[in-house]
Design an enzyme around this catalytic site. Sequence first.
Site, mmCIF file in Angstrom:
data_model
loop_
_atom_site.group_PDB
_atom_site.id
_atom_site.type_symbol
_atom_site.label_atom_id
_atom_site.label_comp_id
_atom_site.label_asym_id
_atom_site.label_seq_id
_atom_site.Cartn_x
_atom_site.Cartn_y
_atom_site.Cartn_z
ATOM 1 N N ARG A 45 0.779 -1.245 0.000
ATOM 2 C CA ARG A 45 0.000 0.000 0.000
ATOM 3 C C ARG A 45 0.804 1.285 0.000
ATOM 4 N NH1 ARG A 45 -3.427 -2.300 4.799
ATOM 5 N NH2 ARG A 45 -1.322 -3.129 5.022
ATOM 6 N N ARG A 54 -5.485 -1.520 -6.503
ATOM 7 C CA ARG A 54 -6.298 -1.961 -5.365
ATOM 8 C C ARG A 54 -7.694 -1.332 -5.394
ATOM 9 N NH1 ARG A 54 -8.572 -3.749 -1.771
ATOM 10 N NH2 ARG A 54 -7.926 -4.313 0.351
ATOM 11 N N TYR A 165 -2.989 -18.705 13.550
ATOM 12 C CA TYR A 165 -4.160 -18.103 12.891
ATOM 13 C C TYR A 165 -5.350 -19.056 12.899
ATOM 14 C CZ TYR A 165 -1.829 -13.897 11.225
ATOM 15 O OH TYR A 165 -1.198 -12.686 11.176
HETATM 16 O O1 CP3 Z 1 6.534 -9.205 1.016
HETATM 17 C C1 CP3 Z 1 5.828 -9.047 -0.006
HETATM 18 O O2 CP3 Z 1 5.824 -7.986 -0.665
HETATM 19 C C2 CP3 Z 1 5.006 -10.218 -0.503
HETATM 20 C C3 CP3 Z 1 3.651 -10.226 -0.066
HETATM 21 C C4 CP3 Z 1 3.241 -10.580 1.360
HETATM 22 C C5 CP3 Z 1 1.992 -10.166 1.893
HETATM 23 N N1 CP3 Z 1 1.839 -10.749 3.111
HETATM 24 C C6 CP3 Z 1 1.033 -9.292 1.208
HETATM 25 C C7 CP3 Z 1 -0.057 -8.639 1.969
HETATM 26 C C8 CP3 Z 1 3.864 -11.374 2.327
HETATM 27 C C9 CP3 Z 1 5.251 -12.022 2.300
HETATM 28 C C10 CP3 Z 1 2.957 -11.481 3.420
HETATM 29 C C11 CP3 Z 1 3.243 -12.277 4.632
HETATM 30 C C12 CP3 Z 1 2.314 -12.228 5.759
HETATM 31 N N2 CP3 Z 1 0.946 -12.123 5.732
HETATM 32 C C13 CP3 Z 1 2.708 -12.395 7.097
HETATM 33 C C14 CP3 Z 1 4.114 -12.670 7.567
HETATM 34 C C15 CP3 Z 1 4.937 -11.437 7.617
HETATM 35 C C16 CP3 Z 1 4.506 -10.479 8.678
HETATM 36 O O3 CP3 Z 1 4.066 -9.371 8.303
HETATM 37 O O4 CP3 Z 1 4.629 -10.823 9.863
HETATM 38 C C17 CP3 Z 1 1.555 -12.318 7.896
HETATM 39 C C18 CP3 Z 1 1.480 -12.421 9.412
HETATM 40 C C19 CP3 Z 1 0.431 -12.154 7.022
HETATM 41 C C20 CP3 Z 1 -1.005 -12.076 7.378
HETATM 42 C C21 CP3 Z 1 -1.643 -10.809 6.955
HETATM 43 N N3 CP3 Z 1 -1.918 -10.469 5.634
HETATM 44 C C22 CP3 Z 1 -2.112 -9.761 7.758
HETATM 45 C C23 CP3 Z 1 -1.980 -9.717 9.286
HETATM 46 C C24 CP3 Z 1 -2.665 -8.786 6.916
HETATM 47 C C25 CP3 Z 1 -3.413 -7.539 7.319
HETATM 48 C C26 CP3 Z 1 -2.545 -6.486 7.837
HETATM 49 C C27 CP3 Z 1 -2.117 -5.621 6.697
HETATM 50 O O5 CP3 Z 1 -0.907 -5.354 6.569
HETATM 51 O O6 CP3 Z 1 -3.019 -5.142 5.989
HETATM 52 C C28 CP3 Z 1 -2.491 -9.233 5.580
HETATM 53 C C29 CP3 Z 1 -2.882 -8.525 4.343
HETATM 54 C C30 CP3 Z 1 -1.803 -8.274 3.333
HETATM 55 N N4 CP3 Z 1 -0.851 -9.181 2.956
HETATM 56 C C31 CP3 Z 1 -1.634 -7.089 2.555
HETATM 57 C C32 CP3 Z 1 -0.560 -7.323 1.690
HETATM 58 C C33 CP3 Z 1 -0.012 -6.400 0.637
HETATM 59 C C34 CP3 Z 1 -2.537 -5.856 2.606
HETATM 60 C C35 CP3 Z 1 -3.693 -6.100 1.711
HETATM 61 C C36 CP3 Z 1 -4.440 -4.834 1.287
HETATM 62 O O7 CP3 Z 1 -5.316 -4.415 2.057
HETATM 63 O O8 CP3 Z 1 -4.147 -4.329 0.209
#
Ligand code: CP3
Length: 364
Positions: A45, A54, A165
């Site tokens: 984002r 998005r 989770y």
């Molecule tokens: O690193 C990268 O660019 C690759 C993409 C990637 C995403 N999530 C995209 C994402 C990776 C490697 C992850 C890993 C991930 N996802 C983890 C492990 C790393 C960490 O942050 O601890 C975890 C715990 C998740 C679970 C998750 N996904 C959460 C808690 C959330 C919501 C919080 C947030 O940041 O919005 C997501 C959503 C998410 N995953 C988004 C992205 C780009 C945001 C989505 C959006 O609203 O556009």
Amino acid sequence: VPLSLLGTTTGRSLAARASDALFLRACRRETVERTPAWIMRQAGRYLPEYRALRERHDFLTFCRTPELAAELTLQPIRRYPLDAAILFSDILIPLPGMGVEVAFEPGPKLERTTRTRSAILELRTPDAREAAPYVGEAVRLVQRELGGRVPLIGFAGAPFTLASYLVEGGGSKNFEHTKALFYDDPETADLLLGKCADAVASSLRAQLEAGVDAVMLFDSWAGILPPAAVRRFALPFARRAFENALAAVGYEVPRIYYAGQAAGWLEDARDSGAQVVGVDWRVDLDEAQRRLGPDVVVQGNLDPCVLLAPLDEVRRRAQALVRSADPRLGHVFNLGHGILPGTPPEAVAVLLDAVREASQRRVP
Ligand code: CP3
């Protein structure tokens, strides 16, 4: 999206072409001319081009549409001189295949919790190539575009973090249901972790077969446990997932283990079986290098909040971090956790330039 489907090139031939990339050499502990850098959540984002797409699609559609996932993987690569790409996906993508639907609102919300023995027995462990074929297709599309110029990291959640989770049904502050299950009924916890390890191994295997050059497991929440419980419930299952995935394909690629909040058990992170261990900012980089020893490369660990500071402060702190690393021990630059959505895109350009400048000057 200017990408067509059809990926006929096999994973191995692409992996072979990228194998001399700086990042992969650093992961293998070879001598490198400068410190490689990439950024966790580098697609996301904070990028205006991400937000523009998005507006038209939700996050799960991104993950499930190979052309969109490939485009998002490449967005940060086009904008910045990054040394690795990471597939655009999420650690929760395997869950529907296991029988649990997921929504992002925007934090993850699972359709139900999985914390009783009977609920755990019902979880499926499907072949990821069939349950989530779009992941492999996205990998093939990205690799065709990258053509070996930048290596591609595939990833999954580590079994413990994925299990947390499932047990909580989403994110959590105190993880009390996870801890209750793990403390009260370790045998049932083992059953759950074993299924998560199988699902994770299958996901990594599918990404490897489609052509990723390295694999990473995110154990973002392992650090909520006391160190003895990390050794018992997190590390052995991460190791098992790595080993099963790599045994299934029959060749080696670098394994990266992100160890969240690991200051209390850093030495033990080697038992994940990874050659690269990612750490957050709660531990000094040189201390992490020392404690992990000469056989492990440390990845990290700038506080993502530094990128919100004035640009000259970003430069100064990034350079100080790079210079704090022991040059005889391995280092891959990264943030200590994912980049924050409020980060100004210019700060990332300054950061990467500072890392290059500071590390180039140190080469003997
Ligand atoms: O690193 C990268 O660019 C690759 C993409 C990637 C995403 N999530 C995209 C994402 C990776 C490697 C992850 C890993 C991930 N996802 C983890 C492990 C790393 C960490 O942050 O601890 C975890 C715990 C998740 C679970 C998750 N996904 C959460 C808690 C959330 C919501 C919080 C947030 O940041 O919005 C997501 C959503 C998410 N995953 C988004 C992205 C780009 C945001 C989505 C959006 O609203 O556009």
